[in-house]
Design a protein around this motif. Structure first.
Motif, PDB file in Angstrom:
ATOM      1  N   HIS A 128      18.887  -9.872 -28.366  1.00  0.00           N
ATOM      2  CA  HIS A 128      18.142  -9.528 -27.153  1.00  0.00           C
ATOM      3  C   HIS A 128      16.990  -8.625 -27.584  1.00  0.00           C
ATOM      4  O   HIS A 128      17.174  -7.433 -27.831  1.00  0.00           O
ATOM      5  N   LEU A 129      15.806  -9.193 -27.668  1.00  0.00           N
ATOM      6  CA  LEU A 129      14.631  -8.520 -28.223  1.00  0.00           C
ATOM      7  C   LEU A 129      13.787  -7.949 -27.084  1.00  0.00           C
ATOM      8  O   LEU A 129      13.232  -8.692 -26.269  1.00  0.00           O
ATOM      9  N   HIS A 130      13.656  -6.620 -27.026  1.00  0.00           N
ATOM     10  CA  HIS A 130      12.887  -5.974 -25.959  1.00  0.00           C
ATOM     11  C   HIS A 130      11.392  -6.111 -26.244  1.00  0.00           C
ATOM     12  O   HIS A 130      10.912  -5.737 -27.315  1.00  0.00           O
ATOM     13  N   SER A 131      10.674  -6.634 -25.251  1.00  0.00           N
ATOM     14  CA  SER A 131       9.263  -6.975 -25.422  1.00  0.00           C
ATOM     15  C   SER A 131       8.509  -6.653 -24.144  1.00  0.00           C
ATOM     16  O   SER A 131       9.092  -6.273 -23.121  1.00  0.00           O
ATOM     17  N   PHE A 132       7.186  -6.783 -24.210  1.00  0.00           N
ATOM     18  CA  PHE A 132       6.347  -6.694 -23.017  1.00  0.00           C
ATOM     19  C   PHE A 132       5.229  -7.716 -23.131  1.00  0.00           C
ATOM     20  O   PHE A 132       4.743  -8.022 -24.210  1.00  0.00           O
ATOM     21  N   SER A 133       4.839  -8.275 -21.996  1.00  0.00           N
ATOM     22  CA  SER A 133       3.753  -9.253 -21.980  1.00  0.00           C
ATOM     23  C   SER A 133       2.442  -8.671 -21.501  1.00  0.00           C
ATOM     24  O   SER A 133       1.382  -9.261 -21.726  1.00  0.00           O
ATOM     25  N   HIS A 134       2.489  -7.507 -20.858  1.00  0.00           N
ATOM     26  CA  HIS A 134       1.281  -6.887 -20.296  1.00  0.00           C
ATOM     27  C   HIS A 134       1.457  -5.372 -20.378  1.00  0.00           C
ATOM     28  O   HIS A 134       2.061  -4.758 -19.502  1.00  0.00           O
ATOM     29  N   GLN A 135       0.967  -4.812 -21.466  1.00  0.00           N
ATOM     30  CA  GLN A 135       1.140  -3.380 -21.703  1.00  0.00           C
ATOM     31  C   GLN A 135      -0.072  -2.823 -22.425  1.00  0.00           C
ATOM     32  O   GLN A 135      -0.398  -3.268 -23.526  1.00  0.00           O
ATOM     33  N   HIS A 136      -0.736  -1.872 -21.792  1.00  0.00           N
ATOM     34  CA  HIS A 136      -1.860  -1.199 -22.430  1.00  0.00           C
ATOM     35  C   HIS A 136      -1.341  -0.057 -23.297  1.00  0.00           C
ATOM     36  O   HIS A 136      -0.357   0.597 -22.960  1.00  0.00           O
ATOM     37  N   GLY A 137      -2.027   0.189 -24.391  1.00  0.00           N
ATOM     38  CA  GLY A 137      -1.612   1.247 -25.297  1.00  0.00           C
ATOM     39  C   GLY A 137      -1.661   0.774 -26.729  1.00  0.00           C
ATOM     40  O   GLY A 137      -2.215  -0.281 -27.052  1.00  0.00           O
ATOM     41  N   TRP A 191       7.023 -15.815  -6.193  1.00  0.00           N
ATOM     42  CA  TRP A 191       7.775 -16.503  -7.259  1.00  0.00           C
ATOM     43  C   TRP A 191       8.657 -17.594  -6.652  1.00  0.00           C
ATOM     44  O   TRP A 191       8.627 -18.753  -7.087  1.00  0.00           O
ATOM     45  N   ASP A 192       9.439 -17.242  -5.646  1.00  0.00           N
ATOM     46  CA  ASP A 192      10.304 -18.237  -5.011  1.00  0.00           C
ATOM     47  C   ASP A 192       9.494 -19.305  -4.292  1.00  0.00           C
ATOM     48  O   ASP A 192       9.886 -20.481  -4.252  1.00  0.00           O
ATOM     49  N   GLU A 193       8.364 -18.902  -3.728  1.00  0.00           N
ATOM     50  CA  GLU A 193       7.495 -19.864  -3.052  1.00  0.00           C
ATOM     51  C   GLU A 193       7.009 -20.926  -4.032  1.00  0.00           C
ATOM     52  O   GLU A 193       7.009 -22.123  -3.727  1.00  0.00           O
ATOM     53  N   VAL A 194       6.608 -20.501  -5.216  1.00  0.00           N
ATOM     54  CA  VAL A 194       6.152 -21.448  -6.237  1.00  0.00           C
ATOM     55  C   VAL A 194       7.301 -22.312  -6.717  1.00  0.00           C
ATOM     56  O   VAL A 194       7.183 -23.548  -6.804  1.00  0.00           O
ATOM     57  N   LEU A 195       8.440 -21.706  -7.039  1.00  0.00           N
ATOM     58  CA  LEU A 195       9.588 -22.466  -7.528  1.00  0.00           C
ATOM     59  C   LEU A 195      10.047 -23.505  -6.508  1.00  0.00           C
ATOM     60  O   LEU A 195      10.498 -24.596  -6.872  1.00  0.00           O
ATOM     61  N   SER A 196       9.910 -23.198  -5.228  1.00  0.00           N
ATOM     62  CA  SER A 196      10.366 -24.115  -4.178  1.00  0.00           C
ATOM     63  C   SER A 196       9.545 -25.392  -4.125  1.00  0.00           C
ATOM     64  O   SER A 196       9.986 -26.388  -3.544  1.00  0.00           O
ATOM     65  N   THR A 197       8.362 -25.376  -4.714  1.00  0.00           N
ATOM     66  CA  THR A 197       7.549 -26.597  -4.765  1.00  0.00           C
ATOM     67  C   THR A 197       7.993 -27.524  -5.888  1.00  0.00           C
ATOM     68  O   THR A 197       7.510 -28.652  -5.973  1.00  0.00           O
ATOM     69  N   GLY A 198       8.877 -27.048  -6.761  1.00  0.00           N
ATOM     70  CA  GLY A 198       9.272 -27.821  -7.932  1.00  0.00           C
ATOM     71  C   GLY A 198       8.462 -27.493  -9.165  1.00  0.00           C
ATOM     72  O   GLY A 198       8.708 -28.065 -10.231  1.00  0.00           O
ATOM     73  N   GLN A 199       7.500 -26.581  -9.053  1.00  0.00           N
ATOM     74  CA  GLN A 199       6.682 -26.190 -10.195  1.00  0.00           C
ATOM     75  C   GLN A 199       7.415 -25.149 -11.034  1.00  0.00           C
ATOM     76  O   GLN A 199       7.845 -24.122 -10.516  1.00  0.00           O
ATOM     77  N   ARG A 200       7.569 -25.428 -12.311  1.00  0.00           N
ATOM     78  CA  ARG A 200       8.158 -24.437 -13.209  1.00  0.00           C
ATOM     79  C   ARG A 200       7.278 -23.198 -13.247  1.00  0.00           C
ATOM     80  O   ARG A 200       6.062 -23.282 -13.353  1.00  0.00           O
ATOM     81  N   CYS A 201       7.901 -22.034 -13.152  1.00  0.00           N
ATOM     82  CA  CYS A 201       7.151 -20.781 -13.134  1.00  0.00           C
ATOM     83  C   CYS A 201       8.057 -19.688 -13.664  1.00  0.00           C
ATOM     84  O   CYS A 201       9.045 -19.330 -13.020  1.00  0.00           O
ATOM     85  N   PHE A 202       7.738 -19.145 -14.833  1.00  0.00           N
ATOM     86  CA  PHE A 202       8.529 -18.042 -15.391  1.00  0.00           C
ATOM     87  C   PHE A 202       8.107 -16.738 -14.728  1.00  0.00           C
ATOM     88  O   PHE A 202       6.945 -16.551 -14.353  1.00  0.00           O
ATOM     89  N   GLY A 203       9.063 -15.808 -14.609  1.00  0.00           N
ATOM     90  CA  GLY A 203       8.791 -14.512 -14.024  1.00  0.00           C
ATOM     91  C   GLY A 203       8.725 -13.435 -15.090  1.00  0.00           C
ATOM     92  O   GLY A 203       9.587 -13.367 -15.971  1.00  0.00           O
ATOM     93  N   PHE A 204       7.701 -12.578 -15.015  1.00  0.00           N
ATOM     94  CA  PHE A 204       7.472 -11.518 -15.994  1.00  0.00           C
ATOM     95  C   PHE A 204       7.604 -10.160 -15.303  1.00  0.00           C
ATOM     96  O   PHE A 204       7.236 -10.005 -14.133  1.00  0.00           O
ATOM     97  N   PHE A 205       8.082  -9.165 -16.071  1.00  0.00           N
ATOM     98  CA  PHE A 205       8.368  -7.834 -15.531  1.00  0.00           C
ATOM     99  C   PHE A 205       7.713  -6.811 -16.459  1.00  0.00           C
ATOM    100  O   PHE A 205       8.122  -6.650 -17.608  1.00  0.00           O
ATOM    101  N   VAL A 206       6.664  -6.130 -15.960  1.00  0.00           N
ATOM    102  CA  VAL A 206       5.776  -5.380 -16.853  1.00  0.00           C
ATOM    103  C   VAL A 206       5.448  -4.004 -16.303  1.00  0.00           C
ATOM    104  O   VAL A 206       5.500  -3.750 -15.103  1.00  0.00           O
TER     105      VAL A 206
END
Length: 551
Positions: free
Chosen positions: A56-65, A335-350
């Protein structure tokens, strides 16, 4: 209180499974009553995870610094908080910044990825380019306060700019931001040499583009400029008795259609002397684009996600705005609105610009063993591409007086298993989950939720749980997707008030994220919610899986 949806159960039909790259196609076997039924298409990002050995590798996708020494946030701080993957994403300029060699030498297990945040494309929204060498923008600034200085005029020359080129006009567009305060009727003039005012969307000069002497009112202003040479000089003339503060900065963004920018970030357009791309993704099968702090509109998000499968998803949590602007669930619901259309959409937490805050992406990567650093970075890039990660909002550690302390939001609470269970014929029957690592002293209680396109479908108050899939008479799975949330929480909150399973079940994720014993303690909270009073210091660990998608 939120009630789990009552899910209709149907007899499962026999199926044959065909698996390719995480997609499972289910088809009725010959002779079935509903042989003409359309097949289920299933995307399970955790399909190939070996949970017995995964890291379990702790990472960030949007982090200034991470800029050293010219930035006040040393990557050592993030190492102390348990991060091991460091794709910092700064702008001004939006350019990948390698980790300092000294830091890498001290921490040979530290992994990196090129990344940057990009803005001002033609089409709204900021975006990040995970594991891409794509670079945009200009960051030279002159920020000078004249609050205690009675000097006029003020002149400054910006160097090394891109002169206008009609083949690449976006490279010559700059934005002069001015922060001016003083008497309401103060007189100030601006003169610019080496650039002219421009419409940034069309690159065309404005009717009054020649800025030899422009009156500037006392409030924040910005002017878009098209560089005519590699040097731009600005000059401000004012009455020192009327102007109390003057600051200015030259900034640059993408300034081209978003599709062109996305293509450059993914595939590269610039080349070296041998014709090899020098921008674009580092690995063919890893990394991609994230859409930052967006809550819609739906059509715009779907258009971007459908542009290329390497446009990965959206930020569900951003520390500035929590789960949405102005204390809403706009990002989360989107996020749920997009997923409900059938479009794959990953969720990011930053975290975005925050440091001692909340928001992590936990990548599920193979055991490092004797792998090279490049191979481990490649595995991290693949995890982002394939959605083989989950989000963590960790509780903030505090001392006895409620002041936040190391390791801040680090938590060992984790998903220990997410699986699609199947019957003897290979027919998917249920989504199962197990969680582990909760702090048994501080957060001994666990709640698990299964979320579908119909909302909260099932709540279980134990570390292992299963959600049984429902089917229509033709045998097709009714759920469009299933994703999982898990919370580790204490028996009390507000320094002694009971915190029961029923109370937790009645709360949405924003309310859970703000459960606390103390306020303040050096925690700034979120911009929209905590401007006027001390922020609640979170006491719940929160996990968010990616969606297993059907149909």
């Amino acid at each position: 209180m939120m009630r789990p949806r009552q899910v209709r159960r149907n007899s499962a039909i026999l199926v044959t499974l065909f698996v390719y790259s995480g997609l499972v196609f289910t088809r009725p076997t010959a002779g079935q009553e509903h042989a003409s039924a359309a097949p289920n298409r299933i995307m399970n990002p955790y399909e190939n995870v070996d949970w017995s050995s995964v890291e379990h590798l702790h990472s960030f996708s949007h982090q200034h610094g991470g800029r050293v020494p010219d930035y006040d946030v040393n990557p050592e701080l993030f190492w102390e908080m348990g991060f091991r993957h460091f794709p910092f994403s700064n702008y001004y300029p939006s350019k990948p910044q390698p980790l300092p060699e000294k830091f890498r030498a001290q921490h040979p297990d530290a992994l990196w990825a090129p990344n940057a945040e990009h803005h001002s494309a033609h089409g709204p929204g900021h975006f990040n380019t995970l594991d891409s060498y794509y670079a945009t923008g200009h960051g030279e600034s002159a920020k000078t306060s004249y609050r205690n200085n009675r000097t006029s005029p003020v002149a400054y020359a910006f160097e090394n700019l891109n002169p206008y080129d009609d083949k690449k006009p976006w490279l010559s567009i700059y934005r002069l931001d001015m922060f001016i305060s003083g008497k309401a009727d103060a007189a100030m003039t601006l003169a610019v040499a080496g650039a002219r005012e421009v419409d940034p969307a069309t690159y065309e000069l404005t009717p009054d583009s020649d800025l030899q002497k422009r009156s500037i009112p006392v409030n924040t202003r910005r002017i878009y400029l098209r560089a005519e040479s590699g040097r731009m000089q600005v000059r401000f003339d004012f009455n020192p008795e009327e102007i109390t503060d003057l600051r200015f900065v030259l900034r640059q963004g993408v300034h081209r259609p978003w599709r062109d920018a996305y293509k450059a970030a993914l595939d590269g357009t610039m080349q070296d002397g041998q014709g090899h791309p020098i921008e674009g993704l580092r690995f063919r099968d890893g990394g991609g684009i994230t859409l930052n702090h967006t809550g819609g509109p739906l059509e715009a998000t779907l258009e971007k996600l459908a542009f290329d499968p390497r446009v990965l998803g959206i930020e569900v949590w951003n520390q500035h705005l929590a789960f949405g602007r102005k204390g809403t669930l706009a990002f989360y619901n989107h996020w749920d609105e997009v997923l409900s259309t059938g479009q794959r959409c990953f969720g990011f937490f930053v975290r975005d610009h925050f440091v001692y805050a909340r928001g992590r992406n936990i990548l599920l990567v193979p055991e490092s063993g004797e792998l090279s650093r490049e191979a481990r970075e490649h595995n991290a890039a693949r995890a982002y591409r394939n959605g083989t990660f989950y989000g963590l909002l960790g509780a903030l550690a505090t001392d006895g007086q409620g002041r936040k302390t190391p390791p801040y939001d680090y938590s060992s609470f984790r998903f220990a298993r997410i699986a699609l269970e199947k019957d003897k014929t290979g027919n998917p029957t249920a989504v199962t989950v197990a969680v582990a690592g909760a702090d048994q002293t501080k957060r001994p209680r666990v709640q698990v939720r299964f979320i579908t396109d119909q909302g909260v479908a099932l709540i279980e108050n134990q570390p292992q749980a299963a959600y049984t899939l429902s089917r229509d008479p033709a045998g097709r799975i009714l759920e469009k997707y299933v994703r999982i949330e898990a919370f580790a929480y204490p028996a009390t909150h507000c320094q002694g008030q009971p915190l029961t399973a029923e109370t937790m079940a009645s709360m949405n994720v924003l309310e859970i994220s703000r459960l606390h014993d103390f306020r303040g303690g050096g925690y700034s909270g979120t911009v929209d919610s905590d401007k006027r009073e001390p922020a609640p210091i979170p006491i719940v660990d929160m996990l968010f899986s990616q969606a297993v998608m059907f149909n």
